[in-house]
Write a protein that holds these residues in place. Structure first.
Motif, PDB file in Angstrom:
ATOM      1  N   UNK A   1       1.420  -1.199  -0.350  1.00  0.00           N
ATOM      2  CA  UNK A   1       0.049  -0.050   0.213  1.00  0.00           C
ATOM      3  C   UNK A   1       0.696   1.050   0.563  1.00  0.00           C
ATOM      4  N   UNK A   2       1.063   1.474  -1.082  1.00  0.00           N
ATOM      5  CA  UNK A   2       1.606   3.089  -0.958  1.00  0.00           C
ATOM      6  C   UNK A   2       0.826   4.774  -1.021  1.00  0.00           C
ATOM      7  N   UNK A   3       0.644   5.456  -0.660  1.00  0.00           N
ATOM      8  CA  UNK A   3      -0.341   6.276  -0.506  1.00  0.00           C
ATOM      9  C   UNK A   3       0.495   7.874  -2.216  1.00  0.00           C
ATOM     10  N   UNK A   4      -0.412   7.937  -2.549  1.00  0.00           N
ATOM     11  CA  UNK A   4      -0.213   8.810  -3.788  1.00  0.00           C
ATOM     12  C   UNK A   4      -0.776  10.184  -3.554  1.00  0.00           C
ATOM     13  N   UNK A   5      -0.005  10.690  -3.314  1.00  0.00           N
ATOM     14  CA  UNK A   5      -0.421  12.542  -4.059  1.00  0.00           C
ATOM     15  C   UNK A   5      -0.421  12.726  -4.907  1.00  0.00           C
ATOM     16  N   UNK A   6      -1.624  13.798  -5.716  1.00  0.00           N
ATOM     17  CA  UNK A   6      -1.627  14.173  -6.809  1.00  0.00           C
ATOM     18  C   UNK A   6      -2.734  15.803  -5.905  1.00  0.00           C
TER      19      UNK A   6
ATOM     20  N   UNK B   1      -3.196   0.676  -3.061  1.00  0.00           N
ATOM     21  CA  UNK B   1      -2.578  -0.697  -4.025  1.00  0.00           C
ATOM     22  C   UNK B   1      -1.703  -0.979  -4.969  1.00  0.00           C
ATOM     23  N   UNK B   2      -0.323  -1.533  -4.940  1.00  0.00           N
ATOM     24  CA  UNK B   2       0.520  -1.154  -6.033  1.00  0.00           C
ATOM     25  C   UNK B   2       0.962  -2.442  -6.399  1.00  0.00           C
ATOM     26  N   UNK B   3       1.821  -2.405  -7.319  1.00  0.00           N
ATOM     27  CA  UNK B   3       3.162  -3.521  -6.905  1.00  0.00           C
ATOM     28  C   UNK B   3       4.227  -2.356  -8.103  1.00  0.00           C
TER      29      UNK B   3
ATOM     30  N   UNK C   1      -0.352  -0.024 -11.093  1.00  0.00           N
ATOM     31  CA  UNK C   1      -2.167  -0.086  -9.775  1.00  0.00           C
ATOM     32  C   UNK C   1      -3.023   0.158 -11.236  1.00  0.00           C
ATOM     33  N   UNK C   2      -3.847  -0.196 -10.023  1.00  0.00           N
ATOM     34  CA  UNK C   2      -5.536  -0.346 -11.227  1.00  0.00           C
ATOM     35  C   UNK C   2      -6.069  -0.273 -10.148  1.00  0.00           C
TER      36      UNK C   2
ATOM     37  N   UNK D   1      -6.407  -7.165  -3.483  1.00  0.00           N
ATOM     38  CA  UNK D   1      -6.812  -8.369  -4.766  1.00  0.00           C
ATOM     39  C   UNK D   1      -6.481  -7.323  -5.481  1.00  0.00           C
ATOM     40  N   UNK D   2      -6.021  -7.471  -6.844  1.00  0.00           N
ATOM     41  CA  UNK D   2      -6.537  -6.017  -8.117  1.00  0.00           C
ATOM     42  C   UNK D   2      -7.997  -6.388  -8.296  1.00  0.00           C
ATOM     43  N   UNK D   3      -8.665  -5.651  -9.380  1.00  0.00           N
ATOM     44  CA  UNK D   3      -9.535  -6.060  -9.788  1.00  0.00           C
ATOM     45  C   UNK D   3      -9.817  -5.808 -10.836  1.00  0.00           C
ATOM     46  N   UNK D   4     -10.631  -7.300 -11.130  1.00  0.00           N
ATOM     47  CA  UNK D   4     -10.691  -7.554 -12.468  1.00  0.00           C
ATOM     48  C   UNK D   4     -11.305  -6.257 -13.327  1.00  0.00           C
TER      49      UNK D   4
END
Lengths: 152, 152
Positions: A31-36, A48-50, A58-59, A127-130
């Motif tokens: 789990x990252x924290x993404x700032x935009x 949630x990332x790889x 991410x998806x 779990x990555x989304x479909x």
């Protein structure tokens, strides 16, 4: 390390992580924290990332962060681990990066990476989304990566 | 809840947190991720904090985040908890807020709040700094607070 073990040298003093330590943390966490930022507003969301060695992949579904990232692709990715040793030690990586939405033939390898990452992971944190019509697959290509740690 | 207990209703479906749940998460956690933005750059950093019911209070040293917050006091505070139940459930609170640097008589109550918070806390994740000449005590006054959760 047990609670009775000697403290490491430099205990409690922040130090810089080297590149191998930065990559290890980015590979280990999920789990990252993404700032935009867009239209004067800063937004931080868990992501949630790889990690593929140069980008966070991410998806997600269409929504506020995607519309902000499309408007302003400059983003910040923060990954940390607090107190994994029960002594209060922490590691943190902060990276400036650029949002890139994946299309066509780029999507399948990214989803493979996510599936592989979460197949290896213990637990069910993520779990990555479909892939569906409203799913966006993207990467944040990392630049200016730095890391800090405090060992206790 | 044990791993064999029945799944809660709405399992896996994101839901909004109500105000009590938001406050509970903000009181329970100790590390927020703070997003700030200045000069075209967004920056996300972990922030050890205490919550007073309307603001996130922290003490830190002068540095990049403080100079960015002085330049642009609009900030984002994100607090989450992942997988505390071992089932992959998560909670997240995201708040827009405004940076306010504390001075004079405002400093002591803020430091008392931090000391009280971390005296109660189990473990050694975070210990507020002693006040020195380069220490900045501040709050992020929260507005537009929202929270989401997925129960599994």
């Amino acid at each position: 390390m047990s609670a009775d073990a000697p403290a490491p040298a430099g205990r409690g003093v922040p130090r810089r992580l080297d590149r191998d330590e930065i990559d290890a943390l980015l590979h280990a966490q999920r789990v990252a924290r993404l700032g935009c930022h867009a239209d004067g507003e800063t937004y931080v969301v868990p992501l949630i990332y790889a990690y593929d060695g140069s980008s966070v992949v991410a998806a997600t579904t269409e929504g506020r962060k995607i519309s902000m990232l499309r408007s302003n692709p400059r983003a910040c990715v923060e990954v940390d681990e607090y107190d994994a040793d029960g002594r209060g030690s922490w590691w943190s990586v902060i990276a400036q990066g650029v949002y890139e939405e994946l299309t066509g033939a780029e999507i399948a390898p990214a989803l493979d990476l996510l599936r592989d990452r979460f197949a290896r992971a213990a637990g069910r944190t993520a779990e990555p989304r479909a892939v569906g019509p409203d799913v966006v697959v993207f990467r944040i290509r990392l630049a200016e990566v730095s890391g800090r740690a405090v060992d206790r």
